[in-house]
Design a protein around this motif. Structure first.
Motif, PDB file in Angstrom:
ATOM      1  N   ILE A 415      -0.625  -3.682  -5.172  1.00 20.44           N
ATOM      2  CA  ILE A 415      -0.428  -2.887  -3.978  1.00 20.44           C
ATOM      3  C   ILE A 415      -0.525  -1.417  -4.076  1.00 20.44           C
ATOM      4  N   GLY A 416      -1.042  -1.031  -5.315  1.00 21.63           N
ATOM      5  CA  GLY A 416      -1.022   0.470  -5.577  1.00 21.63           C
ATOM      6  C   GLY A 416      -1.253   0.933  -6.973  1.00 21.63           C
ATOM      7  N   PHE A 417      -1.456   2.239  -7.258  1.00 20.29           N
ATOM      8  CA  PHE A 417      -1.364   2.575  -8.517  1.00 20.29           C
ATOM      9  C   PHE A 417      -0.658   3.919  -8.673  1.00 20.29           C
ATOM     10  N   HIS A 418      -0.059   3.925  -9.958  1.00 18.56           N
ATOM     11  CA  HIS A 418       0.687   5.283 -10.378  1.00 18.56           C
ATOM     12  C   HIS A 418      -0.420   5.734 -11.437  1.00 18.56           C
ATOM     13  N   ASN A 419      -0.805   6.929 -11.173  1.00 16.48           N
ATOM     14  CA  ASN A 419      -1.811   7.288 -12.435  1.00 16.48           C
ATOM     15  C   ASN A 419      -2.752   6.349 -12.384  1.00 16.48           C
ATOM     16  N   ARG A 420      -3.094   5.753 -13.747  1.00 15.34           N
ATOM     17  CA  ARG A 420      -4.129   4.690 -14.080  1.00 15.34           C
ATOM     18  C   ARG A 420      -3.356   3.368 -14.090  1.00 15.34           C
ATOM     19  N   ALA A 421      -2.189   3.249 -14.035  1.00  8.99           N
ATOM     20  CA  ALA A 421      -1.406   1.926 -14.104  1.00  8.99           C
ATOM     21  C   ALA A 421      -1.273   1.206 -12.605  1.00  8.99           C
TER      22      ALA A 421
END
Length: 611
Positions: A415-421
Motif C-alpha cells: 500500500i506504499g513505500f518508505h524510501n525503497r522499502a
C-alpha cells in the motif's frame, strides 16, 4: 528526543533507503555461511552464487523442511541446514493449522530480534513524547519449557525473548523499572497465577500507567475478562495488604508481597467504585486514567477485537499496532503507529532476513489459485524492492537459521513505500479456509462477511466478542457453522447474559446468517443457490466465556498465550466438542442468498500471474 532514539531513527532511514543493497548483502552472507550445509549442497553443489540460489533452490512449505528439523531434534548436527549451532527450537502457536511447527533458532537471531524491538520506542516517541516515561502495563507470559530428544530446549518465540539474558538484564536493572509486572510473575509458567499477579500489579500502579499492551488484542480481552470475574478479590488483596491464597507459586507470592506491603482500604475503594458500575464501557480509561494508548496487534484476524477494545476504552485510547513478526522471523514495523486501525501498514526491515514474494494478483482474486502445497516455479518470485503498489503477495523468507525460500503463509498487500522499502497491509493467513464443494472461503472473506453481519447487532446493544467457524460435512448437504460469543451492553453479570441469549430475537440472528452468506464470493453463492451442494449457513451462539475456554484448550495442547490467536476455522475434534458443549441457541439462514454473477477472468492472465 535523546541521542539513542535519534540514532535508531537514522538506522531505519539508512536501511530503507538502501533496501535493495541490504537485501543483496543479507542473501550473500547467508549463502557464504551456509553453502556447505547438506540442504544447500543438494541444490547448489556448494555454489554461493545468488542467481544459482534463485534458479535451483525450491520454494517450500514446512512439510519439506520438517525431516531435516526432525533429524536435528533427534541428535544430528545443525550443519544439515545451517553453519551456526542451533541453540533451540521455536514452537509456533499451532492455532492456524491445529498443530505447532518447530523451527530452528540460532543465537544471532536473538540479537537481530532485540535490535528490532529497540526501534519501537523511538518510533512511538515521535508521536507520543515521553512515551518511555511512567509505567507500562504490558502483559507477558512464558510457557513451560520442553526439550527435543537431543536435549535442545523447545520454546515459543516470545518465551525465548523473555527468558533471554537480554530481557533478564533489563528486568533486573533498577533504572529500567518501567513495567508494572514483576519479573517473577512474568516467568511463572502457571498462566492463571501469572495473569492474576500481573493484573493486580497493574492495578496497584494504576496512576502511573501510561501505556497498556499485550502481544495480541485477544490477550487484552482475556485480561478484562479475568478482571471482571476477580475484581472483588483484587480489591480485597489491596484492602488487606495480603495476596489471595489461590496464588500458590512461591516466586509470585514473594514478588507480590513487596507491592502489597501494607493495607490500603482507600485505594481498594477507588477500584471497587469503578468496577462495580453496571456498564464497563470505558473501564480501561477509568482504571488507568493516565494511559495514552493501547499497544497490541489489531491486524488480520485481530481486527475482530477492535470494537470490543473501543468499547472498553470508550474510543479514547488509540489502538497502536507496532510490529509484524512471526515464529520464523521478525519482519516489519509500523512507522505511523497512531494511524487508524484500517490503515496499519508494516515496513519490512531488509536486514532481518531475505524476503521474496509470490505474486497473487492486483485485486486479490488470484488468492486461492496457489494452494499451500502447490509447487511454485522458482523464477516467478519477486524481490522486496520489486513488488508493485496495490498488488497482493504471499511472503517467502530465507533465514540464517536454515529456512530457505520458506512460505510463511501470510498474504500481504503493498500500500506504499518508505524510501525503497515497501509497506504492506497484512491480509490473512492463506491456509485458513472453509470449503465443502468447489467454493473456497479464506480468512479475509470470512472476516469481511462477519463485519457486515455484526452491524445488524448494534441497534440491539449487542457486541460480537469473538467467533470461529467450521465446515460441517455431517449434514446433507454440508453447511458452514459460525460460533458466536456475544455481549449485551449494560450488563456484566453472567446470569443476565445467559437470560438475554435465551431471549434472542430469532429474526435478527437469521438476518445475520443471510448477511454473511450474501457477502461471501460468487462461488459460495452458486453452490448455495444453483448447485445446492452447500446448505444454509448456521450461527450457534455460545455462552459467555466459551472462547476463553477455547484458548485454555489450545494452551493445554502446547500453544502460547503470547502467540494465541482464535483459529477462524476449527480443526481439532476436541476444540469442536468444547464449542458444541456450550451452544445455547442456533439459527439458520431463512432463505437462499441473492444470486451471484461470476466475474470473468482471462485464464491467460491467471496463468501469467500465478505460474
Amino acid at each position: 528526543m535523546d541521542g539513542k532514539n535519534k540514532e535508531a531513527l537514522k538506522e531505519i532511514e539508512r536501511l530503507t533507503a538502501k533496501a535493495d543493497e541490504v537485501q543483496e548483502n543479507i542473501l550473500k552472507e547467508i549463502l557464504t555461511q551456509n553453502s556447505a550445509t547438506e540442504y544447500l549442497i543438494k541444490y547448489m553443489k556448494g555454489s554461493k552464487n545468488m542467481l544459482e540460489f534463485k534458479q535451483s533452490v525450491p520454494v517450500i512449505t514446512y512439510k519439506a523442511i520438517r525431516p531435516y528439523i526432525q533429524r536435528i531434534a533427534n541428535g544430528e548436527d545443525s550443519s544439515l541446514i545451517t553453519s551456526h549451532p542451533i541453540t533451540e527450537m521455536i514452537r509456533s502457536s499451532g492455532t492456524s493449522e491445529g498443530k505447532p511447527k518447530f523451527l530452528p533458532s540460532i543465537e544471532e537471531d536473538l540479537d537481530r530480534n532485540m535490535f528490532f524491538i529497540s526501534l519501537i520506542t523511538p518510533i512511538m516517541n515521535q508521536y507520543v513524547p515521553g512515551v518511555d516515561e511512567g509505567k507500562h502495563m504490558y502483559f507477558f507470559f512464558v510457557n513451560k519449557e520442553i526439550s527435543a530428544p537431543c536435549g535442545l530446549p523447545v520454546r515459543t518465540a516470545s518465551s525465548r525473548l523473555l527468558q533471554s539474558k537480554h530481557f533478564k538484564r533489563q528486568a533486573r536493572d533498577p533504572s529500567n523499572d518501567n513495567n508494572t509486572s514483576p519479573y517473577q510473575a512474568i516467568l511463572c509458567s502457571d498462566i492463571s497465577q501469572s495473569l492474576y499477579c500481573q493484573i493486580l500489579a497493574g492495578l496497584i500502579h494504576r496512576h502511573q500507567v501510561q501505556r497498556l499492551g499485550a502481544a495480541f488484542a485477544s490477550i487484552l480481552l482475556q485480561v478484562i475478562s479475568v478482571l471482571e470475574r476477580n475484581w472483588v478479590r483484587f480489591c480485597n488483596d489491596i484492602r488487606t495488604g495480603q495476596l489471595d491464597l489461590m496464588i500458590t507459586d512461591l516466586e509470585c507470592r514473594s514478588c507480590m508481597s513487596t507491592l502489597l506491603s501494607s493495607p490500603d482500604p482507600c485505594f481498594a475503594n477507588e477500584i471497587e467504585n469503578i468496577c462495580s458500575r453496571a456498564s464497563w464501557k470505558g473501564i480501561l480509561c477509568q482504571l488507568w486514567p493516565r494511559a495514552k494508548f493501547i499497544e497490541t496487534v489489531i491486524t488480520g484476524s485481530m481486527a475482530q477485537y477492535i470494537p470490543a477494545l473501543e468499547f472498553y476504552s470508550d474510543e479514547k485510547l488509540p489502538l497502536v499496532s507496532n510490529v509484524y513478526a512471526s515464529s520464523e522471523c521478525f519482519l516489519g514495523v509500523n512507522l505511523k503507529p497512531l494511524c487508524d486501525p484500517s490503515d496499519v501498514a508494516y515496513t519490512l526491515l531488509p536486514n532481518m532476513g531475505y524476503f521474496e514474494f509470490i505474486p497473487l494478483g492486483e485485486d486479490g482474486t488470484m488468492l486461492m489459485n496457489v494452494g499451500e502445497e502447490d509447487d511454485v516455479p522458482n523464477d516467478k518470485l519477486v524481490d522486496l524492492v520489486q513488488v508493485r503498489l496495490g498488488c497482493y503477495y504471499e511472503l517467502v523468507v530465507t533465514t540464517f537459521a536454515g529456512l530457505y525460500r520458506y512460505r510463511v503463509g501470510d498474504v500481504l498487500q503493498v500500500i506504499g513505500f518508505h524510501n525503497r522499502a515497501p509497506q504492506f497491509r497484512y491480509i490473512c493467513r492463506r491456509n485458513v479456509i472453509l470449503s465443502l464443494d468447489t467454493e473456497k472461503t479464506n480468512e479475509e472473506d470470512l472476516q469481511k462477511s462477519i463485519n457486515v453481519a455484526k452491524k445488524l447487532l448494534e441497534p440491539y446493544n449487542v457486541l460480537l466478542v469473538d467467533y470461529t467457524s467450521y465446515a460441517d460435512a455431517s449434514t446433507m448437504p454440508g453447511h458452514y457453522v459460525l460460533y458466536w460469543e456475544i455481549l449485551f451492553h449494560g450488563s456484566s453479570k453472567a446470569d443476565d447474559q445467559l437470560a438475554n441469549i435465551a431471549a434472542l430475537d430469532e429474526k435478527m440472528l437469521q438476518e445475520c446468517c443471510i448477511a454473511v452468506e450474501e457477502e461471501l464470493d460468487f462461488k459460495y453463492r452458486i453452490c448455495r443457490t444453483h448447485n445446492k451442494s452447500v446448505g444454509p449457513l448456521e450461527i450457534r451462539v455460545v455462552e459467555p466465556g466459551t472462547f476463553e475456554e477455547l484458548m485454555d484448550f489450545f494452551i493445554d495442547q502446547g500453544a502460547s498465550i503470547n502467540q494465541y490467536k482464535t483459529p477462524r476455522c476449527i480443526k481439532p475434534e476436541g476444540a469442536l466438542k468444547l464449542l458444541n458443549s456450550h451452544v445455547k441457541a442456533s439459527f439458520f439462514s431463512p432463505r437462499d442468498p441473492k444470486a451471484a454473477t461470476p466475474t470473468i477472468v482471462d485464464s491467460t492472465n491467471v496463468y501469467n500471474v500465478i505460474m
